[in-house]
Design a protein around this motif. Structure first.
Motif, PDB file in Angstrom:
ATOM      1  N   ARG A  37      10.612 135.808  20.609  1.00  0.00           N
ATOM      2  CA  ARG A  37      10.583 134.474  21.234  1.00  0.00           C
ATOM      3  C   ARG A  37      11.898 134.172  21.942  1.00  0.00           C
ATOM      4  O   ARG A  37      11.917 133.663  23.069  1.00  0.00           O
ATOM      5  CB  ARG A  37      10.297 133.393  20.186  1.00  0.00           C
ATOM      6  CG  ARG A  37       8.862 133.322  19.741  1.00  0.00           C
ATOM      7  CD  ARG A  37       8.606 132.062  18.921  1.00  0.00           C
ATOM      8  NE  ARG A  37       9.401 132.016  17.702  1.00  0.00           N
ATOM      9  CZ  ARG A  37       9.064 132.546  16.538  1.00  0.00           C
ATOM     10  NH1 ARG A  37       7.909 133.184  16.417  1.00  0.00           N
ATOM     11  NH2 ARG A  37       9.858 132.429  15.490  1.00  0.00           N
ATOM     12  N   GLU A  38      13.016 134.483  21.285  1.00  0.00           N
ATOM     13  CA  GLU A  38      14.324 134.233  21.887  1.00  0.00           C
ATOM     14  C   GLU A  38      14.542 135.101  23.118  1.00  0.00           C
ATOM     15  O   GLU A  38      15.131 134.649  24.109  1.00  0.00           O
ATOM     16  CB  GLU A  38      15.431 134.462  20.855  1.00  0.00           C
ATOM     17  CG  GLU A  38      15.430 133.439  19.734  1.00  0.00           C
ATOM     18  CD  GLU A  38      15.571 132.012  20.226  1.00  0.00           C
ATOM     19  OE1 GLU A  38      16.421 131.760  21.099  1.00  0.00           O
ATOM     20  OE2 GLU A  38      14.824 131.146  19.733  1.00  0.00           O
ATOM     21  N   LYS A  41      12.702 133.512  25.958  1.00  0.00           N
ATOM     22  CA  LYS A  41      13.415 132.332  26.451  1.00  0.00           C
ATOM     23  C   LYS A  41      14.598 132.747  27.324  1.00  0.00           C
ATOM     24  O   LYS A  41      14.842 132.145  28.374  1.00  0.00           O
ATOM     25  CB  LYS A  41      13.916 131.484  25.277  1.00  0.00           C
ATOM     26  CG  LYS A  41      12.836 130.743  24.543  1.00  0.00           C
ATOM     27  CD  LYS A  41      13.457 129.957  23.381  1.00  0.00           C
ATOM     28  CE  LYS A  41      12.420 129.367  22.476  1.00  0.00           C
ATOM     29  NZ  LYS A  41      13.043 128.671  21.316  1.00  0.00           N
ATOM     30  N   GLN A  44      13.375 133.967  30.694  1.00  0.00           N
ATOM     31  CA  GLN A  44      12.970 132.836  31.533  1.00  0.00           C
ATOM     32  C   GLN A  44      14.191 132.112  32.092  1.00  0.00           C
ATOM     33  O   GLN A  44      14.226 131.746  33.265  1.00  0.00           O
ATOM     34  CB  GLN A  44      12.090 131.859  30.736  1.00  0.00           C
ATOM     35  CG  GLN A  44      11.590 130.690  31.565  1.00  0.00           C
ATOM     36  CD  GLN A  44      10.720 131.107  32.744  1.00  0.00           C
ATOM     37  OE1 GLN A  44       9.984 132.074  32.652  1.00  0.00           O
ATOM     38  NE2 GLN A  44      10.808 130.379  33.829  1.00  0.00           N
TER      39      GLN A  44
END
Length: 58
Positions: A37-38, A41, A44
């Motif tokens: 998930r990190e 992020k 992005q």
């Protein structure tokens, strides 16, 4: 045995000797998912930074 554990047959010093190793991988899976998930992020954020830098140049 729960779904989060795996049984591995481990060969010891002689081919006739085997054992079982129980490994709890729940925390490992949770940690890897958090890391993923990190990373998404961060990817992005880098795309957004790149787009902003290109907009300034143009």
């Amino acid at each position: 045995m729960t779904e989060s554990k795996r049984v591995l047959s481990v060969s010891m010093s002689t081919p006739a000797t085997f054992g079982e190793l129980y490994v709890d991988i729940t925390e490992t899976i949770t940690g890897l998912k958090a890391l993923q998930r990190e990373a998404k992020k961060a990817t992005q954020a880098l795309r957004e930074l790149e787009a902003a830098q290109l907009a300034v140049v143009e």
